[in-house]
Write a protein that holds these residues in place. Structure first.
Motif, PDB file in Angstrom:
ATOM      1  N   GLY A   1       4.212   9.376 -15.637  1.00 24.40           N
ATOM      2  CA  GLY A   1       3.248   9.597 -16.370  1.00 24.40           C
ATOM      3  C   GLY A   1       2.684   8.884 -17.391  1.00 24.40           C
ATOM      4  N   LEU A   2       3.361   7.799 -17.858  1.00 23.93           N
ATOM      5  CA  LEU A   2       2.892   6.631 -18.666  1.00 23.93           C
ATOM      6  C   LEU A   2       2.200   5.656 -17.985  1.00 23.93           C
ATOM      7  N   ALA A   3       0.985   6.034 -17.678  1.00 26.44           N
ATOM      8  CA  ALA A   3       0.289   5.028 -16.590  1.00 26.44           C
ATOM      9  C   ALA A   3      -0.236   3.965 -17.107  1.00 26.44           C
ATOM     10  N   ALA A   4      -0.013   3.782 -18.658  1.00 27.27           N
ATOM     11  CA  ALA A   4      -0.753   2.431 -19.260  1.00 27.27           C
ATOM     12  C   ALA A   4       0.189   0.994 -18.808  1.00 27.27           C
ATOM     13  N   TYR A   5       1.644   1.608 -18.429  1.00 28.21           N
ATOM     14  CA  TYR A   5       2.331   0.320 -17.928  1.00 28.21           C
ATOM     15  C   TYR A   5       2.809   0.508 -16.281  1.00 28.21           C
ATOM     16  N   ARG A   6       2.568  -0.375 -15.412  1.00 26.30           N
ATOM     17  CA  ARG A   6       2.532  -0.135 -13.918  1.00 26.30           C
ATOM     18  C   ARG A   6       3.137  -1.603 -13.353  1.00 26.30           C
ATOM     19  N   GLN A   7       4.155  -1.214 -12.424  1.00 23.95           N
ATOM     20  CA  GLN A   7       4.833  -2.441 -11.683  1.00 23.95           C
ATOM     21  C   GLN A   7       5.221  -1.838 -10.365  1.00 23.95           C
ATOM     22  N   ALA A   8       4.454  -2.341  -9.124  1.00 22.71           N
ATOM     23  CA  ALA A   8       4.913  -2.114  -8.001  1.00 22.71           C
ATOM     24  C   ALA A   8       6.506  -2.353  -7.737  1.00 22.71           C
ATOM     25  N   PRO A   9       7.357  -1.582  -7.160  1.00 22.76           N
ATOM     26  CA  PRO A   9       8.610  -1.885  -6.684  1.00 22.76           C
ATOM     27  C   PRO A   9       8.729  -2.794  -5.640  1.00 22.76           C
ATOM     28  N   MET A  10       9.681  -3.544  -5.411  1.00 18.31           N
ATOM     29  CA  MET A  10      10.086  -4.381  -4.095  1.00 18.31           C
ATOM     30  C   MET A  10      10.176  -3.158  -3.065  1.00 18.31           C
ATOM     31  N   ILE A  11      10.995  -2.298  -3.222  1.00 19.84           N
ATOM     32  CA  ILE A  11      10.847  -1.258  -1.911  1.00 19.84           C
ATOM     33  C   ILE A  11      11.304   0.160  -2.592  1.00 19.84           C
TER      34      ILE A  11
ATOM     35  N   GLU B   1       0.641  -1.187   0.165  1.00 18.77           N
ATOM     36  CA  GLU B   1      -0.001  -0.101  -0.085  1.00 18.77           C
ATOM     37  C   GLU B   1       0.808   1.248  -0.020  1.00 18.77           C
ATOM     38  N   ASP B   2       2.245   1.014   0.572  1.00 17.95           N
ATOM     39  CA  ASP B   2       3.101   2.271   0.343  1.00 17.95           C
ATOM     40  C   ASP B   2       3.713   2.392  -0.919  1.00 17.95           C
ATOM     41  N   THR B   3       4.033   1.229  -1.377  1.00 15.40           N
ATOM     42  CA  THR B   3       4.906   1.389  -2.804  1.00 15.40           C
ATOM     43  C   THR B   3       4.091   1.487  -3.888  1.00 15.40           C
ATOM     44  N   ARG B   4       2.591   1.173  -3.973  1.00 12.79           N
ATOM     45  CA  ARG B   4       1.677   1.434  -4.988  1.00 12.79           C
ATOM     46  C   ARG B   4       2.015   2.643  -5.545  1.00 12.79           C
ATOM     47  N   PRO B   5       2.026   3.957  -5.009  1.00 15.33           N
ATOM     48  CA  PRO B   5       1.815   5.168  -5.632  1.00 15.33           C
ATOM     49  C   PRO B   5       3.211   5.459  -6.636  1.00 15.33           C
TER      50      PRO B   5
END
Length: 494
Positions: A43-53, A34-38
């Motif tokens: 700005g290229l929101a079509a591609y998303r990947q939550a980071p490990m940290i 929930e903290d890393t999701r932002p």
């Protein structure tokens, strides 16, 4: 779309988080989803990947500490500023660390006599001009996102803005950068003097998209605020005539402070949003700004107006007050957010072409709209040929994102075909990595790899961004030939 996360062993995440917490305050290390999701996209929101940290250092020493931890544990690092980039340059890696410089946000020094400012990377672009305003100075590069974007991100992407024709991009307005390397060293590139000895590594670093080091401090040039600024809004009944008028202004020996163009789709998109006073019957609108002394501006406005009339302008309006000037510019500055009012999604491209080919490329884009069944609103820095086609689509429809991507790739291929390039100021990131195969030969790609290895031998800094492998280029070549868009003729095909 979301890129499926690679499963990360809990022990790996725990070990990296523990090591980072040993060198950073606890509130500067984020690892819960929930903290890393932002931070999952820019700005290229079509591609998303939550980071490990996510690491949020608060000083240069802490930046070095993060780099040392990641080097020792062989963890990839994705640098991030404000996240306003449009090419996916700050998109995370599932098993990596996002290193944000947002908390390094001090203006270290502002010297009105030398007309320079020393700032940390997290300082907002507009904040520099706000701090310099009491001295009658400002920082010239003005991206549309200048209210939010940071100088560190501007350096990473070599950002420009509507006044780049006269005042240049970031690379023309930065004197020195201080960098933390992956080896844990601090180096300085450039100089506050007019020249620096040795190779011009400053120009190599600016626009390198976080692949060579982490910016910790930047020295920028400040310029005097013009006594007068006025803008012409010229209407054209034909988009080709508008495009040709751009070349005629430059050919007349006039270098406007800004020279922007919007097609009718763009004008009708932004007018209900900002009420800029645009001519909605015009096929194209040109915004041409003059700045300087009252006498200089009066003369330049008259000369530009004469050229525009000769080029076929159907109507010309000149700003009479500063409020009116800002209103004329407000439509161009708000083109991107205005797109969200008429389309569920948009895909903003960024290519650069010779000015003389503006009409040809715009005609090609119109044909592509029919081919892909998608609308495209064209706004761009016409003076230096930097195009920003906004491809409108709906990601909820099964194939529209794929069509938008193919549309964008074909626009970039056309830019290269007429002697241009695949980017002007947004960078390559993940968005255009395959399009590099259209523009560059294998030997050129190998040279890029050589520079990368010199700064980052283990390829831990923003890996897999901006430099495609030859194998990937070969795969892209086969795909694009099938689609009818040819890659660079010298690319190998396997």
């Amino acid at each position: 779309m979301s890129i499926t996360s690679t499963a990360i062993p809990e022990t790996r995440q725990r070990d990296v988080a523990r090591a980072l917490c040993a060198v950073l305050p606890a509130h500067c290390v984020l690892w819960r989803l929930e903290d890393t999701r932002p931070y999952e996209c820019d700005g290229l929101a079509a591609y998303r990947q939550a980071p490990m940290i996510v690491a949020l250092p608060e000083s240069e020493a802490q930046v070095l500490a993060v780099l040392n931890v990641c080097r020792e544990l062989q963890v990839p690092i994705v640098p991030r500023g404000a996240g306003t980039g449009l090419s996916g340059g700050a998109m995370p890696i599932a098993a990596g660390v996002v290193l944000s410089t947002a908390k390094l946000n001090r203006i270290v020094r502002l010297d009105a006599y030398s007309r320079t400012a020393v700032v940390q990377p997290g300082v907002r672009n507009l904040a520099i001009s706000e701090a310099a305003a009491p001295h009658g100075l400002y920082y010239a590069p003005d991206p549309s996102s200048q209210i939010a974007c940071t100088i560190g991100g501007n350096v990473a992407e070599n950002s420009g803005g509507v006044h780049c024709l006269k005042y240049g991009l970031t690379v023309h307005n930065v004197l020195r950068v201080r960098i933390a390397t992956i080896d844990g060293d601090i180096i300085e590139l450039g100089s506050e003097g007019l020249d620096a000895p040795g190779l011009d590594l400053l120009a190599v670093f600016i626009g390198s998209e976080g692949m060579l080091g982490i910016v910790t401090e930047v020295t920028v040039k400040l310029v005097p605020k013009p006594a007068v600024q006025r803008v012409i809004m010229a209407s054209f009944g034909d988009i080709v005539a508008g495009a040709n008028a751009v070349a005629r202004v430059i050919a007349a020996g006039i270098i406007p402070a800004g020279l922007e163009m919007m097609d009718q789709t763009s004008s009708r998109m932004v007018e209900p949003f900002v009420h800029a006073g645009y001519d909605l019957d015009a096929a194209a609108i040109l915004l041409c700004e003059a700045d300087g002394t009252p006498e200089e501006v009066e003369d330049e406005i008259a000369r530009m107006a004469a050229v525009l009339r000769e080029a076929g302008a159907t109507a010309i309006a000149v700003s009479e007050t500063e409020q009116e000037r800002l209103r004329f510019w407000s439509g161009r500055k708000n083109a991107f957010p205005a797109a969200g009012r008429i389309s569920p999604d948009y895909y903003c491209m960024d290519g650069t072409i010779p000015r003389k080919n503006l009409a040809q490329v715009l005609a090609g884009i119109a044909q592509m709209e029919v081919k892909y069944g998608l609308r495209c609103a064209n706004v761009f820095h016409a003076g230096d040929g930097n195009l920003h086609p906004l491809i409108l689509f709906d990601a909820n429809q099964a194939d529209e994102l794929a069509r938008a991507e193919a549309f964008g790739a074909e626009i970039l291929a056309l830019c290269v075909a007429v002697g241009g390039t695949i980017t002007g100021e947004h960078g390559v990131g993940i968005e255009k990595i395959d399009s590099m195969c259209v523009q560059f030969r294998p030997a050129e790609l190998a040279a890029f790899f050589g520079v990368k290895r010199a700064f980052d031998p283990a390829s831990l800094l923003n890996p897999d961004k901006a430099i495609p492998t030859l194998h990937r280029c070969a795969e892209f070549g086969r795909m694009r030939v099938t689609d009818g868009v040819l890659p660079h003729p010298d690319l190998p095909r396997f």
